[in-house]
Design a protein around this motif. Sequence first.
Motif, PDB file in Angstrom:
ATOM      1  N   GLN A 152      83.511 -40.020  60.081  1.00 43.69           N
ATOM      2  CA  GLN A 152      82.982 -40.462  61.371  1.00 43.69           C
ATOM      3  C   GLN A 152      81.877 -41.500  61.170  1.00 43.69           C
ATOM      4  OE1 GLN A 152      83.932 -39.706  64.705  1.00 43.69           O
ATOM      5  NE2 GLN A 152      85.719 -39.241  63.453  1.00 43.69           N
ATOM      6  N   MET A 162      89.520 -42.258  68.389  1.00 44.19           N
ATOM      7  CA  MET A 162      88.621 -43.401  68.437  1.00 44.19           C
ATOM      8  C   MET A 162      89.387 -44.684  68.698  1.00 44.19           C
ATOM      9  SD  MET A 162      86.133 -42.427  65.238  1.00 44.19           S
ATOM     10  CE  MET A 162      84.638 -43.114  65.963  1.00 44.19           C
ATOM     11  N   ARG A 216      82.139 -45.274  62.765  1.00 39.98           N
ATOM     12  CA  ARG A 216      81.080 -45.709  63.685  1.00 39.98           C
ATOM     13  C   ARG A 216      80.315 -46.903  63.110  1.00 39.98           C
ATOM     14  NH1 ARG A 216      81.169 -42.462  67.991  1.00 39.98           N
ATOM     15  NH2 ARG A 216      82.125 -40.429  67.734  1.00 39.98           N
ATOM     16  N   CYS A 249      83.574 -48.554  65.734  1.00 39.25           N
ATOM     17  CA  CYS A 249      84.519 -47.725  66.495  1.00 39.25           C
ATOM     18  C   CYS A 249      83.766 -46.780  67.425  1.00 39.25           C
ATOM     19  CB  CYS A 249      85.398 -46.911  65.548  1.00 39.25           C
ATOM     20  SG  CYS A 249      86.447 -47.917  64.485  1.00 39.25           S
ATOM     21  N   VAL A 250      84.386 -46.499  68.554  1.00 40.93           N
ATOM     22  CA  VAL A 250      83.835 -45.580  69.546  1.00 40.93           C
ATOM     23  C   VAL A 250      84.939 -44.614  69.958  1.00 40.93           C
ATOM     24  CG1 VAL A 250      82.137 -47.239  70.396  1.00 40.93           C
ATOM     25  CG2 VAL A 250      84.403 -47.127  71.460  1.00 40.93           C
TER      26      VAL A 250
END
Length: 178
Positions: free
Chosen positions: A146, A174, A150, A154-155
């Motif tokens: 993660q 994501m 991130r 990426c979200v």
Amino acid sequence: MGTITYVPLTRENCTVSALDTFELYQVVQKCWRRINGALVLIDHPYIEDLTLKERRAVARQILAAIDGGAAAQGAFLNNTLIGFAFLDAALFGKTARYLDLVMLYVSRPFRNHGIGKTLFRRICAAAKGCGAEKLYISANSSMETQGFYRSVGCVEATELNQVLANQEPCDIQMEYIL
């Protein structure tokens, strides 16, 4: 470390045995879980690794994707595949044209040298070239994975691919705008 070359994966440079020496190995201590609607970091220790048989199955999956017209990128050191990323060939989505980032991995001895970020940028360019507007990632929920996604921007996905979400219910869905 030597010079790393980044090239599209093809049947000529990616074989069924291309991942035989690849080290997927990762010790995970913490994972993100959705609890009462919020993402919470919890203790969830496990070791992620693949047997030789499983690595060869992944290599066959990459080859099938290539044969199906999907984009795939590789990082090589001295003709050894040390990192890879590949897409599904089919666009999907109701509100956006998504392409699924099926896998992105860097072999353990070569992590934290920017290889994953370079592969991510290259696979994003390939996805954009295929007509995608967004990259979709059903990402492992480990703190490290993660953190990587991130860090490249990426979200959480605004549109869920329910098939992918159901296949890996602990993954975080994501996206990345191309």
